[in-house]
Design a protein around this motif. Structure first.
Motif, PDB file in Angstrom:
ATOM      1  N   LYS A 150       0.828  -1.210   0.000  1.00 45.33           N
ATOM      2  CA  LYS A 150       0.000   0.000   0.000  1.00 45.33           C
ATOM      3  C   LYS A 150       0.865   1.263   0.000  1.00 45.33           C
ATOM      4  N   LYS A 151       1.966   1.205   0.766  1.00 51.64           N
ATOM      5  CA  LYS A 151       2.869   2.352   0.832  1.00 51.64           C
ATOM      6  C   LYS A 151       3.498   2.626  -0.539  1.00 51.64           C
ATOM      7  N   LYS A 152       3.948   1.546  -1.196  1.00 49.19           N
ATOM      8  CA  LYS A 152       4.554   1.691  -2.516  1.00 49.19           C
ATOM      9  C   LYS A 152       3.539   2.191  -3.535  1.00 49.19           C
ATOM     10  N   GLU A 153       2.310   1.721  -3.410  1.00 50.66           N
ATOM     11  CA  GLU A 153       1.262   2.168  -4.332  1.00 50.66           C
ATOM     12  C   GLU A 153       0.985   3.654  -4.152  1.00 50.66           C
ATOM     13  N   LEU A 154       0.987   4.114  -2.892  1.00 47.35           N
ATOM     14  CA  LEU A 154       0.754   5.525  -2.605  1.00 47.35           C
ATOM     15  C   LEU A 154       1.904   6.377  -3.156  1.00 47.35           C
ATOM     16  N   ILE A 155       3.136   5.905  -2.971  1.00 47.10           N
ATOM     17  CA  ILE A 155       4.309   6.616  -3.485  1.00 47.10           C
ATOM     18  C   ILE A 155       4.233   6.724  -5.001  1.00 47.10           C
ATOM     19  N   PHE A 156       3.906   5.610  -5.651  1.00 46.62           N
ATOM     20  CA  PHE A 156       3.811   5.588  -7.107  1.00 46.62           C
ATOM     21  C   PHE A 156       2.732   6.548  -7.606  1.00 46.62           C
ATOM     22  N   THR A 157       1.568   6.504  -6.965  1.00 51.12           N
ATOM     23  CA  THR A 157       0.452   7.362  -7.373  1.00 51.12           C
ATOM     24  C   THR A 157       0.797   8.840  -7.226  1.00 51.12           C
ATOM     25  N   THR A 158       1.448   9.184  -6.102  1.00 47.40           N
ATOM     26  CA  THR A 158       1.813  10.582  -5.844  1.00 47.40           C
ATOM     27  C   THR A 158       2.831  11.078  -6.867  1.00 47.40           C
ATOM     28  N   ILE A 159       3.845  10.261  -7.144  1.00 47.17           N
ATOM     29  CA  ILE A 159       4.882  10.652  -8.095  1.00 47.17           C
ATOM     30  C   ILE A 159       4.307  10.743  -9.508  1.00 47.17           C
ATOM     31  N   LYS A 160       3.480   9.784  -9.878  1.00 46.52           N
ATOM     32  CA  LYS A 160       2.881   9.799 -11.217  1.00 46.52           C
ATOM     33  C   LYS A 160       2.018  11.040 -11.416  1.00 46.52           C
ATOM     34  N   LYS A 161       1.289  11.419 -10.380  1.00 45.64           N
ATOM     35  CA  LYS A 161       0.421  12.592 -10.464  1.00 45.64           C
ATOM     36  C   LYS A 161       1.237  13.881 -10.548  1.00 45.64           C
ATOM     37  N   GLY A 162       2.364  13.917  -9.824  1.00 47.98           N
ATOM     38  CA  GLY A 162       3.170  15.134  -9.784  1.00 47.98           C
ATOM     39  C   GLY A 162       4.237  15.225 -10.851  1.00 47.98           C
ATOM     40  N   TRP A 163       4.416  14.152 -11.648  1.00 50.08           N
ATOM     41  CA  TRP A 163       5.465  14.114 -12.678  1.00 50.08           C
ATOM     42  C   TRP A 163       4.966  14.826 -13.934  1.00 50.08           C
ATOM     43  N   ALA A 212       9.327  14.992 -22.128  1.00 54.74           N
ATOM     44  CA  ALA A 212       7.974  14.739 -22.636  1.00 54.74           C
ATOM     45  C   ALA A 212       7.560  13.265 -22.524  1.00 54.74           C
ATOM     46  N   LYS A 213       8.539  12.373 -22.351  1.00 55.78           N
ATOM     47  CA  LYS A 213       8.238  10.946 -22.285  1.00 55.78           C
ATOM     48  C   LYS A 213       7.993  10.534 -20.832  1.00 55.78           C
ATOM     49  N   LYS A 214       6.741  10.517 -20.423  1.00 57.82           N
ATOM     50  CA  LYS A 214       6.391  10.235 -19.033  1.00 57.82           C
ATOM     51  C   LYS A 214       6.269   8.733 -18.769  1.00 57.82           C
ATOM     52  N   PRO A 215       6.965   8.220 -17.739  1.00 57.79           N
ATOM     53  CA  PRO A 215       6.824   6.805 -17.365  1.00 57.79           C
ATOM     54  C   PRO A 215       5.394   6.540 -16.899  1.00 57.79           C
ATOM     55  N   LYS A 216       4.951   5.281 -16.982  1.00 58.21           N
ATOM     56  CA  LYS A 216       3.557   4.985 -16.643  1.00 58.21           C
ATOM     57  C   LYS A 216       3.356   3.780 -15.729  1.00 58.21           C
ATOM     58  N   LYS A 217       4.200   2.745 -15.845  1.00 56.21           N
ATOM     59  CA  LYS A 217       3.844   1.468 -15.240  1.00 56.21           C
ATOM     60  C   LYS A 217       4.307   1.278 -13.802  1.00 56.21           C
ATOM     61  N   ILE A 224       7.317   2.226 -10.405  1.00 56.20           N
ATOM     62  CA  ILE A 224       8.240   3.203  -9.841  1.00 56.20           C
ATOM     63  C   ILE A 224       9.633   3.014 -10.428  1.00 56.20           C
ATOM     64  N   GLY A 225       9.934   1.777 -10.828  1.00 56.73           N
ATOM     65  CA  GLY A 225      11.225   1.497 -11.461  1.00 56.73           C
ATOM     66  C   GLY A 225      11.379   2.250 -12.769  1.00 56.73           C
ATOM     67  N   ASP A 226      10.263   2.437 -13.488  1.00 52.26           N
ATOM     68  CA  ASP A 226      10.304   3.194 -14.745  1.00 52.26           C
ATOM     69  C   ASP A 226      10.650   4.661 -14.479  1.00 52.26           C
ATOM     70  N   PHE A 227      10.107   5.204 -13.395  1.00 56.61           N
ATOM     71  CA  PHE A 227      10.419   6.583 -13.025  1.00 56.61           C
ATOM     72  C   PHE A 227      11.880   6.719 -12.600  1.00 56.61           C
ATOM     73  N   GLN A 228      12.393   5.710 -11.937  1.00 58.79           N
ATOM     74  CA  GLN A 228      13.796   5.737 -11.516  1.00 58.79           C
ATOM     75  C   GLN A 228      14.732   5.706 -12.726  1.00 58.79           C
ATOM     76  N   LYS A 229      14.397   4.877 -13.704  1.00 55.16           N
ATOM     77  CA  LYS A 229      15.206   4.825 -14.930  1.00 55.16           C
ATOM     78  C   LYS A 229      15.130   6.148 -15.683  1.00 55.16           C
ATOM     79  N   LYS A 230      13.935   6.724 -15.726  1.00 51.24           N
ATOM     80  CA  LYS A 230      13.757   7.995 -16.412  1.00 51.24           C
ATOM     81  C   LYS A 230      14.586   9.097 -15.760  1.00 51.24           C
ATOM     82  N   SER A 231      14.622   9.120 -14.436  1.00 50.24           N
ATOM     83  CA  SER A 231      15.385  10.156 -13.740  1.00 50.24           C
ATOM     84  C   SER A 231      16.869  10.045 -14.051  1.00 50.24           C
ATOM     85  N   LYS A 232      17.379   8.833 -14.182  1.00 55.59           N
ATOM     86  CA  LYS A 232      18.786   8.641 -14.540  1.00 55.59           C
ATOM     87  C   LYS A 232      19.062   9.144 -15.958  1.00 55.59           C
TER      88      LYS A 232
END
Length: 214
Positions: free
Chosen positions: A34-47, A76-81, A83-91
């Protein structure tokens, strides 16, 4: 008989203990999920990045400055699936933003532009740092996204100021003064004296205490 009862009681106690541990592990896993899902949702919404040019100068520069175009395209290429996708994108963004220090168009190779690029690099790298922590702070990640957007706007506005300033026609006599300053800076210095580079434009823009140009 007593031994058998004691053994039976021990078996039941062990089973009960195992069930409790299993339930606790399951509860912890659900809590972590649940914690990871909340983190993912918050980051996806704010990205949400300002991934399109805000003025004509920035739009034109995309065509002549490959590193700027590649960085904006990556934003412009926003990750979707995951949190690992967001981590790769940030790198990837961290690598692309570092490249902005290369091949800066001559017109924009100024301290003001370089300062804003340095700030942008710091913010993107901080985003990369916080999103790749074991215990991710989603609030920090979203905060850095917002700060990156602010610096993107500041950088593009500064680029536009430089272009607009270059369009202002010279005042009467400025062309002659500019030529005189350039001739002076090209003069061979006396023996042992170091050659100090001078920006003619910066000298012309300076004003005397009475408000007139030199």
């Amino acid at each position: 008989m007593n031994n058998k009862l004691a053994l039976l009681f021990l078996v039941i106690l062990m089973q009960f203990s195992c069930n409790n541990n299993s339930d606790k592990r399951l509860a912890d896993q659900l809590k972590d999920a649940k914690k990871k899902e909340l983190i993912f949702t918050t980051i996806k919404k704010g990205w949400i990045f300002f991934d399109t040019p805000i003025n004509e100068t920035s739009e034109a520069t995309i065509k002549t400055w490959p590193q700027w175009r590649e960085f904006m395209d990556e934003l412009a290429k926003k990750p979707k699936k995951t949190i690992g996708d967001f981590q790769k994108k940030s790198k990837t963004l961290s690598t692309k933003v570092m490249a902005l220090n290369s091949n800066i168009p001559t017109q924009f190779d100024t301290p003001q532009i370089r300062s804003r690029i340095a700030t942008l690099i710091t913010q993107v790298r901080m985003l990369d740092l916080y999103i790749n922590l074991t215990d991710i702070s989603e609030k920090k990640v979203v905060k850095f996204v917002a700060e990156i957007n602010l610096e993107l706007v500041s950088l593009q506005r500064q680029m536009d100021k430089i272009v607009e300033k270059s369009k202002i026609p010279m005042e009467a006599g400025e062309s002659e003064l500019l030529q005189m300053i350039m001739d002076t800076t090209r003069a061979i210095p006396s023996e042992g004296a170091p050659m100090i580079p001078v920006n003619p434009r910066s000298l012309m823009n300076q004003k005397n205490p009475n408000g007139t140009r030199p």
